[in-house]
Design an enzyme around this catalytic site. Structure first.
Site, PDB file in Angstrom:
ATOM      1  N   ARG A 107      25.012 -12.502  28.011  1.00 46.68           N
ATOM      2  CA  ARG A 107      25.439 -13.537  27.072  1.00 46.68           C
ATOM      3  C   ARG A 107      25.365 -13.017  25.649  1.00 46.68           C
ATOM      4  NH1 ARG A 107      25.180 -19.435  26.150  1.00 46.68           N
ATOM      5  NH2 ARG A 107      26.211 -19.602  24.138  1.00 46.68           N
ATOM      6  N   ASP A 133      21.972 -24.955  29.649  1.00 44.49           N
ATOM      7  CA  ASP A 133      21.558 -25.970  28.686  1.00 44.49           C
ATOM      8  C   ASP A 133      20.608 -26.967  29.333  1.00 44.49           C
ATOM      9  OD1 ASP A 133      23.181 -25.093  26.541  1.00 44.49           O
ATOM     10  OD2 ASP A 133      24.906 -26.148  27.355  1.00 44.49           O
ATOM     11  N   ARG A 172      31.689 -17.096  27.429  1.00 47.25           N
ATOM     12  CA  ARG A 172      30.362 -16.613  27.788  1.00 47.25           C
ATOM     13  C   ARG A 172      30.235 -16.260  29.258  1.00 47.25           C
ATOM     14  NH1 ARG A 172      28.689 -22.181  25.384  1.00 47.25           N
ATOM     15  NH2 ARG A 172      30.082 -21.214  23.966  1.00 47.25           N
ATOM     16  N   ASP A 229      25.928 -19.793  30.474  1.00 44.37           N
ATOM     17  CA  ASP A 229      25.426 -20.783  29.537  1.00 44.37           C
ATOM     18  C   ASP A 229      24.496 -21.699  30.311  1.00 44.37           C
ATOM     19  OD1 ASP A 229      25.180 -22.233  27.137  1.00 44.37           O
ATOM     20  OD2 ASP A 229      26.844 -23.550  27.658  1.00 44.37           O
TER      21      ASP A 229
END
Length: 178
Positions: free
Chosen positions: A90, A104, A99, A102
């Site tokens: 990344r 989150d 990317r 990812d």
């Protein structure tokens, strides 16, 4: 002398996405790595979705959401997730850049966090079908139907059921159980 009390297991929902490289392999590897974090286990994984990039140029994304149980505090979990992203290649050359991975934190138990490093609940999840749809697969009681309706125009398609993640090194029985 009394034994120390174990930290409680907290339910955490993680959004996963990738639009560069071997996307599905990156997501599976991330799940396996998260499952191996100290005091952390992946409980369930949503179906795998495909979506167009909303905010930048680039190939379509693969997206999913994982429910973890962890004893880690939010800061150490965030640091571990960022380390997993870096290990997957990344880079962050600019906001919303394509990317390889990812990760989150969408929800961390019922905590509300607003710091320079972390905002929970994730501040933009209600604007993104690629987050809300897989999240609704795992926690429909926590998703406002009006929020789903608000993102209904965003193109997203389910590609595979929750068993897609069984290709990781994790135990198949735990993956995708409801």
């Amino acid at each position: 002398m009394a034994e120390p009390t174990a930290a409680p297991l907290v339910p955490v929902f993680i959004g996963l996405g990738a639009n560069l490289g071997e996307r599905e392999r990156s997501l599976r590897a991330a799940l396996a790595t998260m499952d191996g974090l100290p005091g952390t286990r992946v409980q369930r994984v949503s179906p795998l979705y495909g979506s167009a990039s909303l905010y930048a140029q680039g190939p379509d994304y693969l997206n999913a959401v994982a429910e973890l149980r962890t004893t880690l505090a939010p800061g150490p979990l965030l640091a571990a997730l960022q380390s997993i992203e870096r290990a997957a290649g990344r880079a962050r050359p600019y906001r919303n850049a394509p990317r390889t991975l990812d990760l989150d934190i969408l929800w961390f138990g019922d905590l509300v966090i607003d710091s320079a490093d972390l905002a929970v609940p994730h501040p933009r999840m209600a604007e993104r079908a690629f987050v809300l749809r897989p999240l609704a697969d795992l926690a429909p009681e926590r998703i406002d139907p009006a929020a789903l309706q608000a993102v209904a125009g965003q193109p997203i398609r389910q590609l595979q059921g929750p068993d897609w993640a069984a290709g990781s090194s994790m135990e198949t029985p735990r993956m995708g159980r409801g």
